[in-house]
Design a protein around this motif. Structure first.
Motif, PDB file in Angstrom:
ATOM      1  N   THR A  94       0.815  -1.215   0.000  1.00 46.41           N
ATOM      2  CA  THR A  94       0.000   0.000   0.000  1.00 46.41           C
ATOM      3  C   THR A  94       0.848   1.264   0.000  1.00 46.41           C
TER       4      THR A  94
ATOM      5  N   ARG B 250      -5.658  -4.266  -4.071  1.00 43.75           N
ATOM      6  CA  ARG B 250      -7.019  -3.779  -3.851  1.00 43.75           C
ATOM      7  C   ARG B 250      -8.038  -4.541  -4.685  1.00 43.75           C
TER       8      ARG B 250
ATOM      9  N   ARG C  14      -7.278  -1.613   5.490  1.00 40.36           N
ATOM     10  CA  ARG C  14      -8.364  -0.638   5.425  1.00 40.36           C
ATOM     11  C   ARG C  14      -8.568   0.043   6.779  1.00 40.36           C
TER      12      ARG C  14
ATOM     13  N   SER D  19      -7.849   2.475  -0.811  1.00 40.55           N
ATOM     14  CA  SER D  19      -8.161   1.275  -0.025  1.00 40.55           C
ATOM     15  C   SER D  19      -9.580   1.233   0.512  1.00 40.55           C
TER      16      SER D  19
ATOM     17  N   VAL E 282     -12.109   0.474  -3.351  1.00 40.62           N
ATOM     18  CA  VAL E 282     -12.408  -0.928  -3.053  1.00 40.62           C
ATOM     19  C   VAL E 282     -13.901  -1.120  -2.826  1.00 40.62           C
TER      20      VAL E 282
END
Length: 300
Positions: free
Chosen positions: A13, A31, A60, A95, A99
């Motif tokens: 990430t 993701r 997340r 994220s 998503v």
């Protein structure tokens, strides 16, 4: 596809990439996999999906915490984002927001997975053929390509709209010229019509005499035909042949008397008869059909 140097790469990430994939697997694949896993109910996930969903929940959660922290630390007087502000903002969008959107749009999710796979394959080919180029490949190459593609597609979309407008306008003009010519010639008489009941003036003359002048006719045709053409060009499934068939059938449905309308007869009825689209299912139709297996050579 180039193997990642660690199992965490596809779930990365951060902003950088130091493994062998050259950013070809980094970040985006994570993701996409999260969305795939999170779409499946908890009790129905595979072991891989369960692992992906666990990582997704952790990352997340971190994104939410970072976003909350940065938002709480902002002062009303601040007008420019700090580095951590930007990081938290973009990571939350990637994220969390994206998503969530992917989870709700499975078709787009599948399509994007395919594109991501192509990027991974391209990374493998590039890095295999040009060894030692990892740092250059990982320096925003793939997102640069995608951004450039986005610009081209935007231009193409604008150009397409102009082309569609041009084509629709040209088709409408062609329809108007043909209709004007036909209505100026056609009297609207059936072949069997008795002489004393035959029309002696053209349809166009009768249009004008009743106040339906050429300006009104042309405008009506332009609006209608352009709507049809634009709708047709916006539907990737519709073919010209399919559209033509539908138009011919609609002409027969709308025409109150095809036998007294040479254009409908020649350009719609006869082709449909020849293609065996109509007059095929019933014996009675077959019997009558043979009466019309001829060119319409009688007077207007």
């Amino acid at each position: 596809m180039v193997k990642c140097s660690s199992s965490s790469c596809q779930h990365a990430t951060g902003n950088g990439c130091v493994c062998a994939c050259g950013h070809g697997n980094h970040g985006a694949k994570a993701r996409l996999r999260w969305a795939v896993a999170l779409r499946v109910p908890a009790g129905q996930r595979t072991s891989q999906q369960e692992n992906d969903s666990t990582i997704a929940a952790e990352q997340r959660c971190k994104a939410r915490i970072a976003l909350t922290k940065q938002s709480e630390s902002l002062r009303l007087s601040r007008t420019d984002p700090r580095r951590h502000d930007a990081n938290a903002f973009f990571e939350a969008n990637r994220s969390l927001e994206i998503v969530d959107w992917l989870i709700e749009h499975p078709t787009e999710l599948e399509q994007m997975q395919w594109i991501a796979d192509q990027i991974g394959d391209s990374a493998e080919t590039l890095l295999t053929q040009h060894k030692g180029k990892h740092h250059r490949v990982a320096d925003h190459l793939w997102c640069d390509i995608l951004a450039a593609l986005a610009v081209i597609l935007e231009k193409a979309l604008k150009t397409k709209d102009k082309i569609v407008d041009l084509v629709a306008s040209e088709v409408a003009d062609g329809v108007w010229r043909l209709l004007k010519s036909q209505r100026n010639k056609e009297l609207g008489n059936a072949p069997c019509q008795k002489p004393q009941t035959r029309n002696t003036t053209s349809r166009l003359s009768r249009d004008i005499s009743k106040g339906l002048d050429e300006r009104i006719l042309k405008k009506t045709i332009q609006v209608l035909v352009e709507k049809i053409i634009k709708h047709f060009t916006s539907d990737p499934v519709m073919s010209i042949e399919n559209l033509l068939l539908q138009i011919r059938l609609l002409a027969l449905l709308f025409c109150p008397d095809p036998y007294a309308h040479r254009a409908v007869w020649n350009h719609c009825m006869i082709p449909l008869l020849k293609e065996r689209i109509i007059a095929e299912s019933l014996k009675e139709l077959q019997t009558l059909k043979r009466l019309f297996d001829q060119k319409w050579t009688w007077p207007l």
